[in-house]
Scaffold this motif. Structure first.
Motif, PDB file in Angstrom:
ATOM      1  N   THR A  56     -32.186-161.959 -40.644  1.00  0.00           N
ATOM      2  CA  THR A  56     -32.254-162.312 -39.226  1.00  0.00           C
ATOM      3  C   THR A  56     -31.372-161.352 -38.445  1.00  0.00           C
ATOM      4  O   THR A  56     -30.317-160.931 -38.929  1.00  0.00           O
ATOM      5  CB  THR A  56     -31.808-163.758 -38.969  1.00  0.00           C
ATOM      6  N   LYS A  57     -31.837-160.996 -37.261  1.00  0.00           N
ATOM      7  CA  LYS A  57     -31.137-159.983 -36.458  1.00  0.00           C
ATOM      8  C   LYS A  57     -31.242-160.376 -34.986  1.00  0.00           C
ATOM      9  O   LYS A  57     -32.348-160.572 -34.467  1.00  0.00           O
ATOM     10  CB  LYS A  57     -31.783-158.619 -36.696  1.00  0.00           C
ATOM     11  N   PRO A  85     -31.731-147.143 -41.815  1.00  0.00           N
ATOM     12  CA  PRO A  85     -32.132-148.366 -41.115  1.00  0.00           C
ATOM     13  C   PRO A  85     -31.010-149.397 -41.061  1.00  0.00           C
ATOM     14  O   PRO A  85     -30.267-149.577 -42.044  1.00  0.00           O
ATOM     15  CB  PRO A  85     -33.308-148.885 -41.956  1.00  0.00           C
ATOM     16  N   SER A  86     -30.903-150.084 -39.938  1.00  0.00           N
ATOM     17  CA  SER A  86     -29.918-151.164 -39.824  1.00  0.00           C
ATOM     18  C   SER A  86     -30.435-152.454 -40.425  1.00  0.00           C
ATOM     19  O   SER A  86     -29.661-153.385 -40.672  1.00  0.00           O
ATOM     20  CB  SER A  86     -29.543-151.383 -38.356  1.00  0.00           C
ATOM     21  N   VAL A  87     -31.742-152.522 -40.663  1.00  0.00           N
ATOM     22  CA  VAL A  87     -32.365-153.652 -41.359  1.00  0.00           C
ATOM     23  C   VAL A  87     -33.278-153.091 -42.443  1.00  0.00           C
ATOM     24  O   VAL A  87     -34.064-152.184 -42.188  1.00  0.00           O
ATOM     25  CB  VAL A  87     -33.187-154.531 -40.390  1.00  0.00           C
ATOM     26  N   MET A 100     -28.851-154.137 -20.572  1.00  0.00           N
ATOM     27  CA  MET A 100     -28.832-153.055 -21.567  1.00  0.00           C
ATOM     28  C   MET A 100     -30.117-153.089 -22.391  1.00  0.00           C
ATOM     29  O   MET A 100     -30.580-154.154 -22.792  1.00  0.00           O
ATOM     30  CB  MET A 100     -27.624-153.211 -22.496  1.00  0.00           C
ATOM     31  N   LYS A 101     -30.700-151.927 -22.643  1.00  0.00           N
ATOM     32  CA  LYS A 101     -31.942-151.826 -23.396  1.00  0.00           C
ATOM     33  C   LYS A 101     -31.680-151.281 -24.794  1.00  0.00           C
ATOM     34  O   LYS A 101     -30.855-150.388 -24.978  1.00  0.00           O
ATOM     35  CB  LYS A 101     -32.934-150.928 -22.666  1.00  0.00           C
ATOM     36  N   THR A 102     -32.395-151.827 -25.776  1.00  0.00           N
ATOM     37  CA  THR A 102     -32.337-151.350 -27.155  1.00  0.00           C
ATOM     38  C   THR A 102     -33.759-151.051 -27.606  1.00  0.00           C
ATOM     39  O   THR A 102     -34.642-151.903 -27.491  1.00  0.00           O
ATOM     40  CB  THR A 102     -31.714-152.394 -28.086  1.00  0.00           C
ATOM     41  N   ARG A 103     -33.971-149.852 -28.134  1.00  0.00           N
ATOM     42  CA  ARG A 103     -35.294-149.453 -28.628  1.00  0.00           C
ATOM     43  C   ARG A 103     -35.245-149.394 -30.150  1.00  0.00           C
ATOM     44  O   ARG A 103     -34.402-148.698 -30.735  1.00  0.00           O
ATOM     45  CB  ARG A 103     -35.713-148.105 -28.046  1.00  0.00           C
ATOM     46  N   ILE A 104     -36.144-150.143 -30.775  1.00  0.00           N
ATOM     47  CA  ILE A 104     -36.147-150.304 -32.231  1.00  0.00           C
ATOM     48  C   ILE A 104     -37.456-149.770 -32.799  1.00  0.00           C
ATOM     49  O   ILE A 104     -38.544-150.166 -32.357  1.00  0.00           O
ATOM     50  CB  ILE A 104     -36.017-151.786 -32.616  1.00  0.00           C
ATOM     51  N   ALA A 105     -37.353-148.872 -33.780  1.00  0.00           N
ATOM     52  CA  ALA A 105     -38.525-148.423 -34.535  1.00  0.00           C
ATOM     53  C   ALA A 105     -38.660-149.297 -35.774  1.00  0.00           C
ATOM     54  O   ALA A 105     -37.756-149.347 -36.610  1.00  0.00           O
ATOM     55  CB  ALA A 105     -38.385-146.958 -34.929  1.00  0.00           C
ATOM     56  N   VAL A 106     -39.778-149.997 -35.875  1.00  0.00           N
ATOM     57  CA  VAL A 106     -40.058-150.881 -37.006  1.00  0.00           C
ATOM     58  C   VAL A 106     -41.137-150.207 -37.849  1.00  0.00           C
ATOM     59  O   VAL A 106     -42.229-149.900 -37.333  1.00  0.00           O
ATOM     60  CB  VAL A 106     -40.536-152.263 -36.534  1.00  0.00           C
ATOM     61  N   PHE A 107     -40.846-149.975 -39.136  1.00  0.00           N
ATOM     62  CA  PHE A 107     -41.829-149.286 -39.976  1.00  0.00           C
ATOM     63  C   PHE A 107     -41.840-149.889 -41.374  1.00  0.00           C
ATOM     64  O   PHE A 107     -40.858-150.492 -41.823  1.00  0.00           O
ATOM     65  CB  PHE A 107     -41.549-147.783 -40.025  1.00  0.00           C
ATOM     66  N   SER A 108     -42.957-149.704 -42.054  1.00  0.00           N
ATOM     67  CA  SER A 108     -43.106-150.295 -43.387  1.00  0.00           C
ATOM     68  C   SER A 108     -44.204-149.568 -44.155  1.00  0.00           C
ATOM     69  O   SER A 108     -44.919-148.721 -43.616  1.00  0.00           O
ATOM     70  CB  SER A 108     -43.467-151.785 -43.274  1.00  0.00           C
ATOM     71  N   GLN A 161     -32.328-147.730 -33.091  1.00  0.00           N
ATOM     72  CA  GLN A 161     -32.158-148.201 -34.464  1.00  0.00           C
ATOM     73  C   GLN A 161     -33.505-148.331 -35.140  1.00  0.00           C
ATOM     74  O   GLN A 161     -34.564-148.338 -34.488  1.00  0.00           O
ATOM     75  CB  GLN A 161     -31.391-149.528 -34.511  1.00  0.00           C
ATOM     76  N   TYR A 162     -33.445-148.424 -36.472  1.00  0.00           N
ATOM     77  CA  TYR A 162     -34.653-148.511 -37.300  1.00  0.00           C
ATOM     78  C   TYR A 162     -34.589-149.767 -38.155  1.00  0.00           C
ATOM     79  O   TYR A 162     -33.528-150.120 -38.674  1.00  0.00           O
ATOM     80  CB  TYR A 162     -34.760-147.291 -38.222  1.00  0.00           C
ATOM     81  N   TRP A 163     -35.736-150.413 -38.312  1.00  0.00           N
ATOM     82  CA  TRP A 163     -35.878-151.526 -39.246  1.00  0.00           C
ATOM     83  C   TRP A 163     -36.976-151.165 -40.233  1.00  0.00           C
ATOM     84  O   TRP A 163     -38.104-150.854 -39.833  1.00  0.00           O
ATOM     85  CB  TRP A 163     -36.254-152.812 -38.520  1.00  0.00           C
ATOM     86  N   PHE A 164     -36.649-151.207 -41.529  1.00  0.00           N
ATOM     87  CA  PHE A 164     -37.637-150.928 -42.573  1.00  0.00           C
ATOM     88  C   PHE A 164     -38.042-152.233 -43.235  1.00  0.00           C
ATOM     89  O   PHE A 164     -37.198-152.970 -43.742  1.00  0.00           O
ATOM     90  CB  PHE A 164     -37.080-149.946 -43.608  1.00  0.00           C
TER      91      PHE A 164
END
Length: 284
Positions: free
Chosen positions: A115-116, A58-60, A1-9, A32-35
């Protein structure tokens, strides 16, 4: 299974850049998004950016140093001893006067480190060091031993560390060859080399994780209309609009330019405005 995460700041109040990043992330089909911190200031947008963050959901989320400046400044807890302190304080006053109900308290509740686990990998996410969201320990040209600090003891151990703060996109190794990554900055990307600095698009990162690990890493640069962003600032009441307009042209920040800050602080009486605001809060 693949998960694509957008990480932004490091949005820093730049609504046009954040919108461009979000539109592009849809085209990347992220899950999902991580900020990674620093949402507001010195840009003019407050409620609009907060609404967009809620849409992104965002989930993070971790708290950056400018997020702390927002909280402390809105609460009347920044001194006005130095030109840069006045700058932070007066911008935070503007945020406080524009903020939706509950926004500042929610920002104050954001953690410094998360942590994730995604697929087989354990990610550690912080704005800077896991226990400190300011300083230059993790500037891109620092030694490898500095970057070893992002791997705090954890069970299971952290495999990949993600941080922000320095406004440079990074992918490098720690001493034990674990991976350290930085998505760059959405609102204020920097580079000391002029030709590289000219790329002032919104920078963020898309990571694809599958059952074996990181299947792909994509540092995204998304164009947007900087003149339109400047117009948003010019039509707002944001303090230091002259410096924001200049940054939209040069890509340089003037946070620690005492000559420019002192001139504007004296011209507009920003220190007095903030102290009056604090009195109204009952802080002084």
């Amino acid at each position: 299974m693949k998960t694509r995460i957008a990480v932004f700041s490091d949005v820093h109040g730049n609504l046009s850049a954040m919108r461009a990043m979000y539109r592009d992330s849809h085209q990347q089909h992220v899950d999902q998004y991580w900020f990674v911190g620093d949402l507001l200031m010195p840009g003019p947008s407050v409620s609009e950016i907060w609404r967009l963050l809620k849409i992104i959901n965002p989930s993070v989320i971790v708290r950056g140093n400018w997020d702390d400046l927002v909280v402390n400044g809105v609460r009347g807890k920044i001194d006005v001893k130095y030109p840069s302190h006045i700058y932070f304080a007066r911008l935070a006053q503007y945020v406080g006067q524009s903020a939706p109900r509950g926004m500042v308290d929610e920002i104050a509740s954001w953690p410094l480190h998360v942590t994730k686990k995604v697929g087989p990998l354990n990610f550690g996410i912080s704005h800077n060091l896991p226990w400190l969201n300011m300083g230059q320990d993790l500037f891109p040209t620092q030694s490898t031993k500095n970057f070893d600090q992002v791997f705090t003891p954890a069970d299971p151990p952290i495999d990949v560390a993600i941080y922000a703060h320095v406004h440079h996109e990074i992918m490098r190794y720690a001493s034990d060859e674990r991976i350290v990554m930085n998505p760059g900055a959405v609102g204020e990307p920097f580079n000391g080399w002029d030709k590289l600095h000219r790329d002032m698009r919104a920078h963020y990162l898309v990571i694809e994780v599958d059952d074996l690990g990181m299947a792909s890493v994509n540092f995204r640069h998304v164009g947007y209309d900087r003149k339109a962003e400047q117009a948003i600032a010019d039509q707002s009441a944001v303090p230091y609009v002259e410096l924001y307009d200049l940054m939209m042209h040069t890509g340089r920040a003037y946070t620690h330019d005492p000559e420019k800050l002192t001139r504007l602080n004296q011209k507009y009486g920003y220190a007095t405005q903030y102290l009056d605001y604090c009195k109204r809060l009952g802080q002084n």
